[in-house]
Design a protein around this motif. Structure first.
Motif, PDB file in Angstrom:
ATOM      1  N   ALA A  49       0.848  -0.996  -0.176  1.00  0.00           N
ATOM      2  CA  ALA A  49       0.158  -0.120   0.024  1.00  0.00           C
ATOM      3  C   ALA A  49       1.075   1.355  -0.263  1.00  0.00           C
ATOM      4  CB  ALA A  49      -0.572   0.191   0.933  1.00  0.00           C
ATOM      5  N   THR A  50       2.448   1.225   0.659  1.00  0.00           N
ATOM      6  CA  THR A  50       2.965   2.477   0.259  1.00  0.00           C
ATOM      7  C   THR A  50       3.760   1.676  -0.021  1.00  0.00           C
ATOM      8  OG1 THR A  50       4.004   1.360   2.514  1.00  0.00           O
ATOM      9  CG2 THR A  50       1.799   2.948   2.690  1.00  0.00           C
ATOM     10  N   LYS A  51       4.904   2.931  -0.436  1.00  0.00           N
ATOM     11  CA  LYS A  51       6.227   2.825  -1.343  1.00  0.00           C
ATOM     12  C   LYS A  51       7.381   2.389  -0.521  1.00  0.00           C
ATOM     13  CE  LYS A  51       9.878   5.660  -3.340  1.00  0.00           C
ATOM     14  NZ  LYS A  51      10.400   7.278  -4.086  1.00  0.00           N
TER      15      LYS A  51
END
Length: 424
Positions: free
Chosen positions: A362-364
């Motif tokens: 969901a995130t870098k």
């Protein structure tokens, strides 16, 4: 024995020390015993079959906490009765005094409006609610009320519990201890009681009352003979309800449409709640027919809606159709066994980590840690399939679902063998 209460009432325990069974709730260091001993008691719902001590336990709790006790039966009480009890509880409550206890037997029979009438009093602490139900509270108790109560499950009495109760009755009952009673065989007593303390006491009383001999010997033959002659004698307060629904489900499982529709008729004629029957049909469709005929679950589930639309008595035709359809369908409990085995596996292996390829990036930062890396999108492969590992690495090639020998699952097995040759 004229003039005396029934044996089951005479033998009703007054304290936790006299109470038999449910040690997971009231035994040493068990949750309800701790609550009682602490004096801090919140609203609860006792869920379990008849004759396992729900009403008795509620009375013991009130007695040991030394609190006023109000009792209602949902069978013959309405909103007016609930409001009257609430007013009595308000008047009886003094400053900083503990809440009275309101016990409602068969709370599942209360309508939504009747259950709604309890909410305010429970929230305001006018009384502590103890509800007793033989039905799953998740289905029968409204969510706002359910969220304010802790649910505890009571179980059928074990053979050891029944033996202890039998010994206690013969040794301590004011009438029976003066008779020369011996128990030569216990199997029929315990079998017919089915883990139900009240049934056991009713059967004992029936056999003893029917015997004109000075010395009374209880045998399997004598118990069976008396119950055949007095079929209602051991079935007070609706226990037959459970015997018939058991016969109904087992007849469906056994692919006997004639027996299944017979037991259905017994329930219809007995005034059984059609929703209760429909709910059991849904469970049977999933547990016993399962993947051998997935349409069975759809049809059983639709019977709920159809009954509500059509009403009673025509709803019996809908139930008959679904009953016969399920009874004549091929059977498979592979889905039931798969989830059961999977739950055992989870308990044995604990919280195994989700493979990185299956995690949601969901995130870098998650991507940098490898979340979602090497995941293969199944629809990009031939026939919408690409072989990859979906189980935790510790469970690689573990098989939990075993297709059974019916036309539908034979096809499923053929496909699984092509897709997962190392597993199937």
């Amino acid at each position: 024995m004229n003039g005396y209460p029934p044996l089951a009432e005479r033998q009703r325990p007054k304290t936790l020390e006299q109470y038999i069974g449910q040690q997971h709730l009231v035994g040493k260091n068990a949750v309800l015993r701790k609550m009682i001993e602490s004096g801090v008691f919140s609203s609860i719902i006792l869920w379990g079959p008849p004759g396992v001590g729900k009403t008795t336990l509620a009375k013991i709790i009130a007695n040991q906490l030394n609190r006023p006790f109000y009792e209602l039966s949902a069978i013959n009480s309405g909103v007016k009765d609930v409001r009257e009890v609430i007013e009595k509880a308000k008047k009886a409550k003094f400053f900083n005094s503990p809440n009275p206890i309101l016990f409602i037997d068969e709370i599942h029979r209360f309508s939504k409006s009747q259950q709604d009438s309890l909410l305010g009093a429970v929230e305001q602490g006018i009384f502590t609610l103890i509800g007793a139900t033989t039905e799953n509270p998740s289905f029968e108790v409204i969510n706002p009320l359910l969220s304010r109560c802790q649910v505890y499950t009571l179980e059928h009495l074990s053979k050891e519990d029944l033996q202890k109760l039998l010994n206690k009755v013969l040794d301590t009952d004011e009438l029976l201890k003066n008779k020369n009673i011996s128990v030569e065989e216990e199997d029929a007593l315990f079998r017919f009681s089915g883990g139900d303390a009240r049934k056991l006491l009713n059967i004992i009383e029936l056999v003893v009352n029917a015997d004109t001999e000075t010395n009374i010997t209880i045998t399997n033959e004598k118990v069976t003979k008396n119950l055949q002659q007095n079929p209602a004698a051991y079935d007070k307060n609706g226990e037959l309800h459970y015997d018939i629904i058991s016969a109904f489900i087992k007849s469906i499982r056994g692919s006997d449409p004639d027996a299944a529709v017979y037991w259905l008729a017994r329930m219809v004629e007995g005034g059984e709640d059609p929703k209760f029957i429909a709910r059991r049909l849904v469970i049977s469709a999933a547990e016993d027919i399962g993947l051998a005929n997935p349409n069975a679950l759809l049809l059983a589930n639709q019977s709920f809606d159809a009954i509500n639309k059509v009403g009673w008595p025509e709803g019996r035709i809908i139930l008959s159709e679904v009953t016969i359809y399920l009874a004549t369908s091929p059977k498979s409990n592979s889905a039931y066994k798969a989830i059961k085995d999977a739950q055992v596996l989870v308990k044995q292996t604990g919280n195994l980590p989700v493979p990185l390829a299956l995690r949601n990036a969901a995130t870098k930062l998650m991507k940098q840690f490898g979340y979602g890396k090497d995941y293969k999108y199944s629809h990009d492969g031939k026939n919408n399939f690409i072989e990859q590992e979906f189980l935790p690495i510790e469970l690689k090639n573990k098989q939990l679902y075993t297709p059974q020998n019916n036309p539908q699952e034979v096809k499923v097995l053929d496909r699984l063998k092509r897709l997962w040759p190392k597993r199937y």
